[in-house]
Structures are given as C-alpha cells and as structure tokens.
Design an enzyme around this catalytic site. Structure first.
Site, PDB file in Angstrom:
ATOM      1  N   ASN A  37       0.822  -1.203   0.000  1.00 12.51           N
ATOM      2  CA  ASN A  37       0.000   0.000   0.000  1.00 12.51           C
ATOM      3  C   ASN A  37       0.867   1.268   0.000  1.00 12.51           C
ATOM      4  OD1 ASN A  37      -1.657   2.201   0.767  1.00 12.51           O
ATOM      5  ND2 ASN A  37      -3.134   0.767   1.658  1.00 12.51           N
ATOM      6  N   LYS A 117      17.363 -15.038   1.651  1.00 13.38           N
ATOM      7  CA  LYS A 117      18.321 -15.704   0.767  1.00 13.38           C
ATOM      8  C   LYS A 117      18.953 -14.680  -0.196  1.00 13.38           C
ATOM      9  CE  LYS A 117      18.517 -17.352  -3.640  1.00 13.38           C
ATOM     10  NZ  LYS A 117      19.507 -18.353  -3.931  1.00 13.38           N
ATOM     11  N   SER A 138       0.764 -17.990  18.793  1.00 14.41           N
ATOM     12  CA  SER A 138      -0.127 -18.998  18.185  1.00 14.41           C
ATOM     13  C   SER A 138       0.628 -20.261  17.816  1.00 14.41           C
ATOM     14  CB  SER A 138      -0.773 -18.452  16.915  1.00 14.41           C
ATOM     15  OG  SER A 138      -1.545 -17.346  17.202  1.00 14.41           O
ATOM     16  N   TYR A 149      -1.917 -20.673  10.122  1.00 14.08           N
ATOM     17  CA  TYR A 149      -1.176 -19.509  10.621  1.00 14.08           C
ATOM     18  C   TYR A 149      -0.104 -19.979  11.609  1.00 14.08           C
ATOM     19  CZ  TYR A 149      -0.333 -15.100  13.124  1.00 14.08           C
ATOM     20  OH  TYR A 149       0.253 -14.005  13.708  1.00 14.08           O
ATOM     21  N   LYS A 153       4.037 -19.837  11.223  1.00 15.07           N
ATOM     22  CA  LYS A 153       4.908 -19.111  12.162  1.00 15.07           C
ATOM     23  C   LYS A 153       5.914 -20.056  12.822  1.00 15.07           C
ATOM     24  CE  LYS A 153       3.404 -14.838  11.936  1.00 15.07           C
ATOM     25  NZ  LYS A 153       4.276 -13.723  11.555  1.00 15.07           N
ATOM     26  N   VAL A 182      -2.129  -8.306  20.003  1.00 13.27           N
ATOM     27  CA  VAL A 182      -1.780  -6.895  19.954  1.00 13.27           C
ATOM     28  C   VAL A 182      -2.914  -6.196  19.215  1.00 13.27           C
ATOM     29  CG1 VAL A 182      -0.132  -5.249  18.985  1.00 13.27           C
ATOM     30  CG2 VAL A 182       0.673  -7.446  19.878  1.00 13.27           C
ATOM     31  N   THR A 184      -4.403  -4.149  16.650  1.00  9.61           N
ATOM     32  CA  THR A 184      -4.065  -3.540  15.351  1.00  9.61           C
ATOM     33  C   THR A 184      -5.232  -3.812  14.408  1.00  9.61           C
ATOM     34  OG1 THR A 184      -3.169  -5.565  14.412  1.00  9.61           O
ATOM     35  CG2 THR A 184      -1.612  -4.175  15.586  1.00  9.61           C
TER      36      THR A 184
HETATM   37  N1  LIG Z   1      -1.632  -8.264  15.857  1.00  7.86           N
HETATM   38  C1  LIG Z   1      -1.386  -9.320  16.612  1.00  7.86           C
HETATM   39  O1  LIG Z   1      -2.089  -9.594  17.594  1.00  7.86           O
HETATM   40  C2  LIG Z   1      -0.210 -10.191  16.316  1.00  7.86           C
HETATM   41  C3  LIG Z   1       0.163 -11.148  17.262  1.00  7.86           C
HETATM   42  C4  LIG Z   1       1.257 -11.962  17.010  1.00  7.86           C
HETATM   43  C5  LIG Z   1       1.957 -11.809  15.838  1.00  7.86           C
HETATM   44  N2  LIG Z   1       1.579 -10.890  14.923  1.00  7.86           N
HETATM   45  C6  LIG Z   1       2.364 -10.765  13.683  1.00  7.86           C
HETATM   46  O2  LIG Z   1       2.836  -9.456  13.539  1.00  7.86           O
HETATM   47  C7  LIG Z   1       2.995  -9.148  12.160  1.00  7.86           C
HETATM   48  C8  LIG Z   1       2.296  -7.824  11.856  1.00  7.86           C
HETATM   49  O3  LIG Z   1       0.923  -7.963  12.155  1.00  7.86           O
HETATM   50  P1  LIG Z   1      -0.062  -6.719  12.323  1.00  7.86           P
HETATM   51  O4  LIG Z   1      -0.986  -7.093  13.417  1.00  7.86           O
HETATM   52  O5  LIG Z   1       0.683  -5.457  12.396  1.00  7.86           O
HETATM   53  O6  LIG Z   1      -0.869  -6.843  10.932  1.00  7.86           O
HETATM   54  P2  LIG Z   1      -1.301  -5.785   9.815  1.00  7.86           P
HETATM   55  O7  LIG Z   1      -1.613  -4.475  10.422  1.00  7.86           O
HETATM   56  O8  LIG Z   1      -2.309  -6.467   8.976  1.00  7.86           O
HETATM   57  O9  LIG Z   1       0.044  -5.636   8.967  1.00  7.86           O
HETATM   58  C9  LIG Z   1       0.494  -6.631   8.119  1.00  7.86           C
HETATM   59  C10 LIG Z   1       1.565  -6.033   7.229  1.00  7.86           C
HETATM   60  O10 LIG Z   1       2.017  -7.061   6.325  1.00  7.86           O
HETATM   61  C11 LIG Z   1       2.032  -6.533   5.028  1.00  7.86           C
HETATM   62  N3  LIG Z   1       1.774  -7.542   4.013  1.00  7.86           N
HETATM   63  C12 LIG Z   1       0.770  -8.471   3.999  1.00  7.86           C
HETATM   64  N4  LIG Z   1       0.813  -9.178   2.864  1.00  7.86           N
HETATM   65  C13 LIG Z   1       1.862  -8.704   2.139  1.00  7.86           C
HETATM   66  C14 LIG Z   1       2.401  -9.005   0.862  1.00  7.86           C
HETATM   67  N5  LIG Z   1       1.871  -9.949   0.082  1.00  7.86           N
HETATM   68  N6  LIG Z   1       3.476  -8.314   0.431  1.00  7.86           N
HETATM   69  C15 LIG Z   1       4.007  -7.348   1.192  1.00  7.86           C
HETATM   70  N7  LIG Z   1       3.545  -6.992   2.406  1.00  7.86           N
HETATM   71  C16 LIG Z   1       2.474  -7.665   2.865  1.00  7.86           C
HETATM   72  C17 LIG Z   1       0.933  -5.477   5.005  1.00  7.86           C
HETATM   73  O11 LIG Z   1       1.228  -4.488   4.041  1.00  7.86           O
HETATM   74  P3  LIG Z   1       0.343  -4.172   2.729  1.00  7.86           P
HETATM   75  O12 LIG Z   1      -1.079  -4.475   3.025  1.00  7.86           O
HETATM   76  O13 LIG Z   1       0.639  -2.728   2.437  1.00  7.86           O
HETATM   77  O14 LIG Z   1       0.926  -5.078   1.696  1.00  7.86           O
HETATM   78  C18 LIG Z   1       1.045  -4.879   6.394  1.00  7.86           C
HETATM   79  O15 LIG Z   1       1.975  -3.836   6.422  1.00  7.86           O
HETATM   80  C19 LIG Z   1       2.434 -10.325  11.389  1.00  7.86           C
HETATM   81  O16 LIG Z   1       3.487 -11.154  10.983  1.00  7.86           O
HETATM   82  C20 LIG Z   1       1.570 -11.036  12.423  1.00  7.86           C
HETATM   83  O17 LIG Z   1       1.468 -12.405  12.147  1.00  7.86           O
HETATM   84  C21 LIG Z   1       0.501 -10.061  15.133  1.00  7.86           C
END
Ligand SMILES: NC(=O)c1ccc[n+]([C@@H]2O[C@H](COP(=O)([O-])OP(=O)(O)OC[C@H]3O[C@@H](n4cnc5c(N)ncnc54)[C@H](OP(=O)(O)O)[C@@H]3O)[C@@H](O)[C@H]2O)c1
Lengths: 243, 81
Positions: A37, A117, A138, A149, A153, A182, A184
């Site tokens: 985005n 890589k 998770s 998921y 991970k 978290v 978000t």
């Molecule tokens: N929120 C939680 O509770 C939580 C808990 C544990 C772990 N996590 C991990 O923390 C990380 C961030 O999560 P978040 O909660 O901040 O989620 P989020 O707000 O949905 O952010 C996800 C990010 O990943 C990017 N993304 C997704 N698909 C992509 C693609 N094909 N190419 C490039 N970028 C891509 C998105 O960017 P674009 O849409 O601009 O592409 C966005 O910036 C994730 O790995 C999630 O598994 C989150």
C-alpha cells in the site's frame, strides 16, 4: 540507540511494522519501509521525516519473486532487518484447501525465506547486523482455526534458528519475537470473531498488547544492547501463557 | 445481491450438512436456534465463515452469526448484505 543504521522493516505500512519503522526513526536509525500500500507507506514516511529521521520506502508484493529481487537491488547495505509482514487465517482444518495452504505459507514463510536468501546472496546484510522475526504465540498454542497460521509461524521460527547459526560467523544475530494479542487492524478481525473482547482480556494479566510494546522489544533486539543474544525466541504476551 | 440470494432458504439450510458433524441435518429447521445446538462452538462459527467463503465467495462477519439466532434470520442477514 540505532544511530545511522539502515534497517528494513517488511509489512511497515500498518500495525506493528508501522510502529517499528516509526520507533527506528525516533532512535536515530534510517528505516526502510516496504509493503503493497504505497499511500500508507508515503504517509508513514512523512510522519517519520517530521520527527527528523530519514526514511525511504519501496513498494513490493512479497508474494512475487521479481518484486523481492527489485526490492533487494534497491537497498543500501543493511545493519538491521525486521521480518514482520504476515497474514492471519482462521480456516478450520476440515475446510483447508491446497490454495489456502499456499496463500498463507507464501506470505508468512516462503517470501521471507526468499527475501533473506537474496539479501545474503547480494551481500546486503552487514556483519554485526541484527535480524528480528515477528513470530506469534499462536505457534505454541492450540487455538481453533489457526492451524495454518500457527504452522507457518512455527516454520519461520525454526528457519530463524538455523539461520542464526549459519550467519553467526559474520556476527549477524537472529532472534524471534513471539507476541500475544496486539490491538491492530489485523486483530480488529479477531475481536469480531470472539463476539466481544472481554472474555479474552481475562486471559491477559497485563491486558492486550499495543504496537508500542512490540516495537520496544524489537528496538532492543536491533540495538547493540542485545549484542550477546542470538537464536532466541522471546514470548511477549502480557502474561497470557502464564496460565 | 450476492450469491446467497440466488439459493432458496431450504437450500441454504442444507449447506450446514457440511458444517455440523454430530447434528443430523434432518433435525434442523429454518426456525432452529443454532446457538442452542449441543455442537455449537466458536469452531462452528469459523466453519460457517470458511464454508460460505469457499463455496459462495462471501465473507460473513462473525458478528452476523453471533447477532442472529435462527437459520432463517441468518439467511435474511446474509442475503441482504
Ligand atoms: N496483531 C497481533 O495480535 C499479532 C500477534 C502476534 C503476531 N503478529 C504478527 O505481527 C505481524 C504484523 O501484524 P499486524 O498485526 O501489524 O498486521 P497488519 O496491520 O495487517 O500488517 C500486516 C503487514 O504485512 C504486510 N503484508 C501483507 N501481505 C503482504 C504481501 N503480500 N506483500 C508485502 N507486504 C504484505 C501489510 O502491508 P500491505 O497491506 O501494504 O501489503 C502490512 O503492512 C504479522 O506477521 C503477524 O502475524 C501479530
């Protein structure tokens, strides 16, 4: 704390990654943002510039290998890397399809492996750098619907461990941070799925996390303050896994 | 208008055969309160979402499932969405 370090943060257009990029700027580092985005990336960069830092962004869909290559070629040498881009999924096992597995693993695992890589191949990661993976608690639990998921991970976490030993001769450190819930955009959905948030809150002695909580730990892992840490998987969950 | 509005209420009910494992489909009617079923759980909610997304390309919000009670009400909500 991160003076003049170039640090790439994947998935920095929203949520946790956005906050990590902002905090890198606040700690005098040079964040490099990436995501699909472009409007959001631009907006966050403006915000970081207002704080006196020097961010850049590069739009890329990490599902596309050519776009990963373009991203890698555009980068200066890095002193830090945060593998944060990821997608969540709630498909019960009975409803999984091959396409679903491919979708989730492509974003959460395969694209990250290809990116690293290539960064190594093109010698874009300086010696003494720090690589931080955002995992998830998770991968250590059994929450219904999260099999793909959680598995993606867990795969990433195992990958990080082996990477840690392979790059240790260059004094590159590799650590995983595994957050609990978290608040978000991504968890906006989770809250919907559980009728209301109150039931979940009881399970979090310190409440749900914020993007700041995670970003603070990432900054520590990126900085020299964690210079003796590599190959670890740190749970950050407000006490969720205590009970 | 979405893909669900093209199926009848009766056909809609039959879709739950794939979602419930323990509940015989013949025991269900459009006026059954699905939340009263023994098999009701958060996994069933996720299963409903996954099934309708896969088969009808529609995304049902969990809230829609929680806010309604009978299959009839659920049909109304989804088909009007
Ligand atoms: N929120 C939680 O509770 C939580 C808990 C544990 C772990 N996590 C991990 O923390 C990380 C961030 O999560 P978040 O909660 O901040 O989620 P989020 O707000 O949905 O952010 C996800 C990010 O990943 C990017 N993304 C997704 N698909 C992509 C693609 N094909 N190419 C490039 N970028 C891509 C998105 O960017 P674009 O849409 O601009 O592409 C966005 O910036 C994730 O790995 C999630 O598994 C989150």
């Amino acid at each position: 704390m991160l003076s003049e370090k170039n640090i790439l943060v994947t998935g920095s257009s929203s949520g946790i990654g956005r906050q990590i990029a902002i905090d890198i700027g606040l700690n005098k580092g040079n964040p490099i943002l990436t995501g699909r985005n472009i409007e959001k990336l631009e907006e966050i960069c403006k915000l970081i510039i207002q704080e006196g830092a020097h961010p850049v962004y590069h739009q890329a869909d990490l599902r596309n290998e050519n776009e990963i290559t373009d991203l890698v070629m555009s980068l200066p040498n890095l002193s830090g890397l945060v593998i944060n881009a990821g997608i969540i999924d709630y498909t019960p096992v009975k409803f999984i399809s091959k396409a679903k597995i491919d979708d989730i693993f492509l974003v959460n695992f395969t694209s990250n492996v290809i990116l690293i890589k290539k960064l190594l191949e093109y010698k874009k990661i300086n010696n003494n750098s720090s690589i931080v993976f955002i995992g998830s608690i998770s991968s250590k639990l059994g929450v219904p619907g999260t099999s793909l998921y959680a598995a993606s991970k867990a795969a990433l976490t195992s990958f990080a461990k082996v990477l840690a030993i392979e790059v240790s001769a260059k004094k590159i450190r590799v650590n995983v941070l595994s957050p609990g819930l978290v608040t978000t955009d991504l968890t906006g959905n989770i809250r919907d799925k559980k009728s209301d948030g109150s039931e979940k809150d009881k399970n979090y002695p310190l409440g749900w996390g914020t993007t700041h909580n995670v970003a603070n730990a990432v900054i520590f892992l990126l900085s020299d303050k964690s210079e003796w840490m590599t190959g670890t998987d740190i749970v950050i969950d407000g006490g969720f896994t205590l009970s | 208008m979405n893909n669900i509005s093209k199926v009848s209420r009766e056909e809609f009910l039959l879709e739950f055969e794939n979602i419930f494992d323990e509940t015989p489909i013949a025991s269900l009617s459009l006026s059954t309160n699905y939340k009263d079923l023994d098999e009701w759980s958060s996994l069933i909610v996720l299963s409903i979402i996954a099934h309708f997304e896969e088969k009808f390309s529609i995304v049902i919000a969990p809230k829609t499932i929680y806010d309604n009670e009978t299959f009839n009400e659920l049909y109304n909500s989804i088909s009007q969405a």
